[in-house]
Scaffold this active site. Structure first.
Site, PDB file in Angstrom:
ATOM      1  N   ASP A 395      -8.045  -8.221  -2.055  1.00 52.83           N
ATOM      2  CA  ASP A 395      -8.163  -8.219  -0.596  1.00 52.83           C
ATOM      3  C   ASP A 395      -9.558  -8.684  -0.121  1.00 52.83           C
ATOM      4  O   ASP A 395     -10.558  -8.395  -0.768  1.00 52.83           O
ATOM      5  CB  ASP A 395      -7.929  -6.766  -0.143  1.00 52.83           C
ATOM      6  CG  ASP A 395      -7.614  -6.669   1.331  1.00 52.83           C
ATOM      7  OD1 ASP A 395      -7.701  -7.692   2.031  1.00 52.83           O
ATOM      8  OD2 ASP A 395      -7.276  -5.557   1.766  1.00 52.83           O
ATOM      9  N   ARG A 471      -2.552   2.426   7.735  1.00 48.46           N
ATOM     10  CA  ARG A 471      -3.709   1.670   7.262  1.00 48.46           C
ATOM     11  C   ARG A 471      -4.110   0.615   8.307  1.00 48.46           C
ATOM     12  O   ARG A 471      -4.367  -0.533   7.984  1.00 48.46           O
ATOM     13  CB  ARG A 471      -3.440   0.994   5.916  1.00 48.46           C
ATOM     14  CG  ARG A 471      -4.699   0.838   5.108  1.00 48.46           C
ATOM     15  CD  ARG A 471      -4.507  -0.051   3.903  1.00 48.46           C
ATOM     16  NE  ARG A 471      -5.761  -0.120   3.144  1.00 48.46           N
ATOM     17  CZ  ARG A 471      -6.054  -1.080   2.306  1.00 48.46           C
ATOM     18  NH1 ARG A 471      -5.217  -2.069   2.079  1.00 48.46           N
ATOM     19  NH2 ARG A 471      -7.197  -1.075   1.663  1.00 48.46           N
ATOM     20  N   ASP A 506       1.247  -7.468  -2.065  1.00 49.73           N
ATOM     21  CA  ASP A 506       1.059  -6.068  -1.644  1.00 49.73           C
ATOM     22  C   ASP A 506       1.872  -5.753  -0.388  1.00 49.73           C
ATOM     23  O   ASP A 506       2.320  -6.648   0.335  1.00 49.73           O
ATOM     24  CB  ASP A 506      -0.442  -5.827  -1.389  1.00 49.73           C
ATOM     25  CG  ASP A 506      -0.841  -4.382  -1.624  1.00 49.73           C
ATOM     26  OD1 ASP A 506       0.046  -3.514  -1.688  1.00 49.73           O
ATOM     27  OD2 ASP A 506      -2.059  -4.124  -1.742  1.00 49.73           O
ATOM     28  N   MET A 507       2.041  -4.473  -0.096  1.00 49.16           N
ATOM     29  CA  MET A 507       2.772  -4.009   1.103  1.00 49.16           C
ATOM     30  C   MET A 507       2.304  -2.580   1.344  1.00 49.16           C
ATOM     31  O   MET A 507       2.771  -1.660   0.676  1.00 49.16           O
ATOM     32  CB  MET A 507       4.259  -4.053   0.780  1.00 49.16           C
ATOM     33  CG  MET A 507       5.206  -4.002   1.934  1.00 49.16           C
ATOM     34  SD  MET A 507       5.612  -2.328   2.466  1.00 49.16           S
ATOM     35  CE  MET A 507       6.919  -2.619   3.592  1.00 49.16           C
ATOM     36  N   ASN A 508       1.369  -2.432   2.273  1.00 51.54           N
ATOM     37  CA  ASN A 508       0.639  -1.165   2.318  1.00 51.54           C
ATOM     38  C   ASN A 508       1.065  -0.139   3.352  1.00 51.54           C
ATOM     39  O   ASN A 508       0.394   0.884   3.489  1.00 51.54           O
ATOM     40  CB  ASN A 508      -0.857  -1.443   2.476  1.00 51.54           C
ATOM     41  CG  ASN A 508      -1.502  -1.726   1.135  1.00 51.54           C
ATOM     42  OD1 ASN A 508      -1.208  -1.039   0.164  1.00 51.54           O
ATOM     43  ND2 ASN A 508      -2.338  -2.742   1.059  1.00 51.54           N
ATOM     44  N   CYS A 552       3.364  -4.942  -5.517  1.00 47.69           N
ATOM     45  CA  CYS A 552       2.440  -3.833  -5.260  1.00 47.69           C
ATOM     46  C   CYS A 552       2.799  -3.309  -3.887  1.00 47.69           C
ATOM     47  O   CYS A 552       3.201  -4.073  -3.010  1.00 47.69           O
ATOM     48  CB  CYS A 552       1.005  -4.349  -5.289  1.00 47.69           C
ATOM     49  SG  CYS A 552      -0.227  -3.116  -4.811  1.00 47.69           S
ATOM     50  N   ASP A 574      -2.110   3.105  -7.496  1.00 52.81           N
ATOM     51  CA  ASP A 574      -3.540   2.920  -7.226  1.00 52.81           C
ATOM     52  C   ASP A 574      -4.370   3.919  -8.022  1.00 52.81           C
ATOM     53  O   ASP A 574      -5.592   3.808  -8.077  1.00 52.81           O
ATOM     54  CB  ASP A 574      -3.828   3.117  -5.727  1.00 52.81           C
ATOM     55  CG  ASP A 574      -3.590   1.835  -4.934  1.00 52.81           C
ATOM     56  OD1 ASP A 574      -3.364   0.786  -5.566  1.00 52.81           O
ATOM     57  OD2 ASP A 574      -3.628   1.890  -3.690  1.00 52.81           O
TER      58      ASP A 574
HETATM   59  C1  GLA Z   1      -3.624  -1.573  -1.902  1.00 54.11           C
HETATM   60  C2  GLA Z   1      -3.406  -1.918  -3.355  1.00 54.11           C
HETATM   61  C3  GLA Z   1      -4.743  -1.997  -4.050  1.00 54.11           C
HETATM   62  C4  GLA Z   1      -5.620  -3.033  -3.380  1.00 54.11           C
HETATM   63  C5  GLA Z   1      -5.747  -2.716  -1.902  1.00 54.11           C
HETATM   64  C6  GLA Z   1      -6.440  -3.840  -1.168  1.00 54.11           C
HETATM   65  O1  GLA Z   1      -4.117  -0.302  -1.751  1.00 54.11           O
HETATM   66  O2  GLA Z   1      -2.555  -1.003  -3.951  1.00 54.11           O
HETATM   67  O3  GLA Z   1      -4.583  -2.298  -5.417  1.00 54.11           O
HETATM   68  O4  GLA Z   1      -5.053  -4.298  -3.568  1.00 54.11           O
HETATM   69  O5  GLA Z   1      -4.477  -2.533  -1.294  1.00 54.11           O
HETATM   70  O6  GLA Z   1      -6.534  -3.593   0.181  1.00 54.11           O
END
Ligand code: GLA
Length: 808
Positions: A395, A471, A506-508, A552, A574
């Site tokens: 990121d 987030r 990723d997908m947060n 992720c 993580d």
């Molecule tokens: C998530 C992912 C991490 C990292 C962060 C970056 O939390 O799981 O591994 O890539 O995003 O913002």
């Protein structure tokens, strides 16, 4: 093999049988799913049983079908005869609302008049070689045939028609579809609803599969958690009533993984009957188990009905995700072996089957958002020197992304921060000898972003209602074709702009207000979002089939078969603390193989738990998955560099075994865990022995093994590790000629350049001895006595043992 004979349907895999028959001309009764059974054979044939024959003879059918002799009290009789049967007490493959089966049902649809009763009765069957998804575009990932093309699975469709004598006439059809993956003892099931009437129906609840089983003596095993503690195992005894698990947050979720097992009460890791279930799906799911008072157990897996009101217009078909079922009489490890094989042979993209995965360095925990070109290249340089193969830029490389409050959606390279174009950075990294990979989060949009300014209606939200972010971000509306086209274009351009061989996708954040400003109605949102996601993933991964994608979602929030169908590995969590990883990777291992689990060595104290652990243990645990490093390698001491360099060499030498070997959970006590990976020929294995806390005055551990040839001889050797001087605190002064102050400069200096060798230990024993007696390993350090043979095993300590067959 699947056979249809005399109204009996038999699905046979290497070790299991699934047997059904038509009852009363309209119901399908499940007669058996479990360990393989053999048919009755004519006594004239000397009573011999041909194990390859199918269960279609009258004797076996008569023996297996349920007997109903008396009408039951206030139960509802099946319509159309004076039969004593109530559908509430029958093992069925399909059951309808309004017919006296009061258990949880696989399908509830609402007609235009609000009526929810249906009469889907069995009409016909279809049997063919190949897959349903090869003839119908379902828009969803599916299990494919073996990548070598030799094994063509067979498919059976049972066709049910809604018998309706009103004005609307007939036209509603339900297909229950079975495919046999014989090699790995897996059967997949899914339902497809076809509306050939001229009115719209609303789907309120639709499962992929329903399985009715005799008996009620089962426990359910689920894998549950949260961010940084995903997929911890939980076992619950099933009792009368309903047990339900699933997810409603728009993803398969870290709360409750879609993989679950239903095990016979006395089953263990290695013995007893166990069933495994999973879904090839990444959105809301539900697993429901009902233990009826008649002593039967019904299992439903499929979409979660939360928020579901899916309109099915005339001419439409609704495809449910494919569900996976497996059975093993060899306990939970048996189920895991079936699942692992199914995933590697039939789920992940065939190109990646058995293909070696690179050892990577990820800059996230090394730099977070605080990096520039110099830092990245320095990190790459050191990593390359240690043997790392792939550099992953996480990121922060795009738009104005200096922290996590902004810029998601602005997928243009921040050339100022990268000190030039992406292509020039990639070339510089490749120049250091590493391949290049990059992080993206393409399902997201930040409120503070150029994309949001241009397209506020592309974010998932309900206009006029307060926005709930996760987030600091919102979700992009993948139900909309314009959004999907835009994102596919962005990712393909990114991949085309430089030599990129890996993407971390990723997908947060999870979904909250399931609402689209486009055409999708709210009752269809959750499912259409997932279909949109698959559309994007399919288009991108098929445009770049050789790029390795790692899924992720805030770590392991979306660890499921749907993602694995496009991306052969997933960032497991993580949380990189090895002690936590033992729970997380251990739990994950029940349903998913090591080659799917991203596992990194990170800093100590750990950034998630602040726990201190040795570099060797961090590696030993990560080595049981797809190895990476995620720490600032440029600040390592000399000795740590040496240690890491040796770790990577060991991993590379044994990569095929560690990534693709057969994984078993061998032993578990309060303090010690043993896992093992073994190659197909049983010639090489590696066992991990992990100790949670040091036990005083209990001097040795026992190494047990599994999956070996009983009669072969094996050499067992410990992987040599380094033990830091600091481990001994001020005890070191008992042997040091000069006084070394704890935490003082001398200790620090010595510690940076020097570490003691761990024990060397080697044995030659038979497979049987290793498996059934175990090796009593050298004595541990317990406060007295320290020599070259002593195993220094404190809290969170571990060893890897290589087990190699001696071939004369
Ligand atoms: C998530 C992912 C991490 C990292 C962060 C970056 O939390 O799981 O591994 O890539 O995003 O913002």
């Amino acid at each position: 093999m699947i056979t249809v004979k005399n109204g009996v349907f038999t699905i046979t895999t290497a070790n299991t049988s699934y047997v059904m028959h038509v009852r009363e001309g309209k119901y399908i009764e499940n007669m058996h799913y479990g360990r393989r059974i053999t048919p009755y054979i004519d006594p004239d044939a000397n009573g011999l049983i041909d194990p390859s024959a199918v269960i279609a003879d009258e004797q076996t059918e008569r023996a297996l079908e349920e007997k109903y002799t008396n009408p039951y009290g206030n139960s509802v009789a099946a319509a159309g005869n004076n039969w004593c049967v109530t559908l509430d007490d029958m093992c069925l493959e399909m059951s309808n609302p309004g017919t006296g089966d009061y258990r949880s049902l696989p399908l509830v649809i609402e007609g235009p008049d609000g009526c929810m009763s249906t009469r889907f009765y069995y009409k016909d069957s279809l049997l063919y070689e190949g897959l349903y998804s090869e003839k119908e575009r379902t828009g969803m990932p599916y299990a494919h045939g073996a990548s070598n093309g030799t094994d063509r699975p067979w498919t059976l469709e049972l066709i049910f028609e809604d018998v309706y004598e009103g004005e609307r006439g007939k036209g509603l059809e339900l297909r229950v579809i079975y495919t046999a993956f014989e090699d790995c003892d897996v059967i997949t099931k899914r339902m497809v609803l076809i509306n050939d009437t001229d009115v719209t129906y609303t789907i309120r609840d639709i499962s992929s599969m329903m399985l009715d089983m005799q008996g009620r003596d089962y426990s359910v095993v689920t894998f549950d958690g949260l961010w940084t503690r995903e997929r911890h195992i939980h076992t619950k005894k099933l009792e009368s009533g309903i047990y339900e698990t699933g997810s409603t947050n728009g993803t398969s979720s870290n709360f409750h993984n879609p993989f679950m097992m239903v095990i016979k009460d006395k089953a263990t890791e290695d013995h007893g009957g166990c069933y495994g279930f999973n879904l090839i799906y990444s959105g809301n799911h539900r697993e429901r188990i009902e233990v009826s008072e008649y002593g039967k157990t019904r299992i439903l897996c499929g979409l979660n009905p939360f928020g579901l009101a899916y309109p099915l217009a005339p001419g439409d078909r609704f495809y449910t995700p494919e569900a996976m079922l497996t059975y093993s009489h060899k306990g939970m490890n048996g189920v895991s072996h079936n699942c692992h094989r199914f995933i590697t042979d039939h789920v992940i993209p065939p190109y990646f089957r058995g293909r070696k995965r690179p050892v990577l360095i990820n800059n996230w925990e090394a730099t977070y958002f605080d990096f520039n070109r110099r830092k990245l290249i320095n990190l790459a340089k050191v990593a390359a020197g240690l043997g790392v193969e792939l550099f992953v830029l996480d990121d922060g490389w795009f738009g104005d992304r200096s922290n996590d409050t902004k810029a998601l959606g602005d997928w243009f390279v921040n050339e100022e921060k990268l000190g030039g174009s992406l292509d020039s950075l990639v070339k510089a990294i490749k120049n250091e000898g590493l391949d290049f990979g990059i992080w993206i989060e393409p399902e997201m949009i930040s409120e503070k972003s150029q994309l949001y300014e241009a397209h506020p209606d592309w974010a998932v939200k309900v206009a006029g209602k307060e926005i709930y972010t996760g987030r600091n971000q919102m979700i992009l509306d993948y139900t909309r074709a314009d959004v999907r086209d835009y994102i596919v274009d962005v990712i393909c351009k990114l991949l085309g702009s430089a030599d990129i061989s890996y993407i971390k996708w990723d997908m947060n954040r999870p979904v909250t207000d399931a609402y689209s400003a486009g055409e999708t109605v709210p009752g269809a949102f959750y499912h259409d979002y997932v279909l949109g996601l698959y559309d994007v993933m399919k288009r991108v991964t098929s445009a770049y089939p050789h790029v390795l994608f790692e899924g992720c979602s805030a770590g392991g929030n979306r660890f499921d078969l749907g993602i694995l169908a496009y991306m052969p590995q997933i960032w497991t969590s993580d949380d990189t603390d090895p002690n936590e990883r033992m729970y997380i990777q251990g739990g994950t291992s029940y349903g998913y193989p090591p080659s799917t689990m991203g596992a990194h060595v990170s800093a100590s104290p750990n950034h998630q738990t602040l726990r201190e652990t040795s570099l060797e243990t961090r590696f030993n645990v990560a080595a049981m998955g797809v190895l990476g490093y995620e720490l600032d390698l440029t600040r390592l001491s000399l000795i740590d560099r040496k240690i890491i360099s040796k770790q990577i060499s060991f991993y590379k030498e044994n990569r095929d075994l560690l990534q693709n070997g057969m994984f078993s959970r061998v032993y578990e006590s309060d303090n010690n865990t043993i896992w093992q990976v073994t190659d197909e020929r049983k010639e090489h294995a590696i066992a991990l022995l992990y100790k949670r806390t040091a036990e005083p005055n209990q001097s040795y551990d026992i190494l047990y093994a599994a999956d070996l040839d009983e009669d072969a001889l094996y050499r067992v050797r410990v992987r040599n590790i380094k033990v830091k001087v600091k481990t001994f605190g001020n005890l070191i002064n008992q042997i040091s000629p000069v006084y070394i102050k704890e935490d003082g400069i001398v200790q620090a200096l010595i510690g940076k350049a020097y570490a003691m060798d761990g024990e060397t230990e080697e044995y030659t024993v038979s497979g049987a001895t290793l498996m059934y007696a175990g090796i009593r390993l050298a004595g541990r350090f317990i406060g007295t006595g320290l020599n070259e043979g002593t195993r220094v095993m404190g809290d969170y300590s571990s060893r890897l043992y290589s087990i190699d067959k001696i071939v004369h």
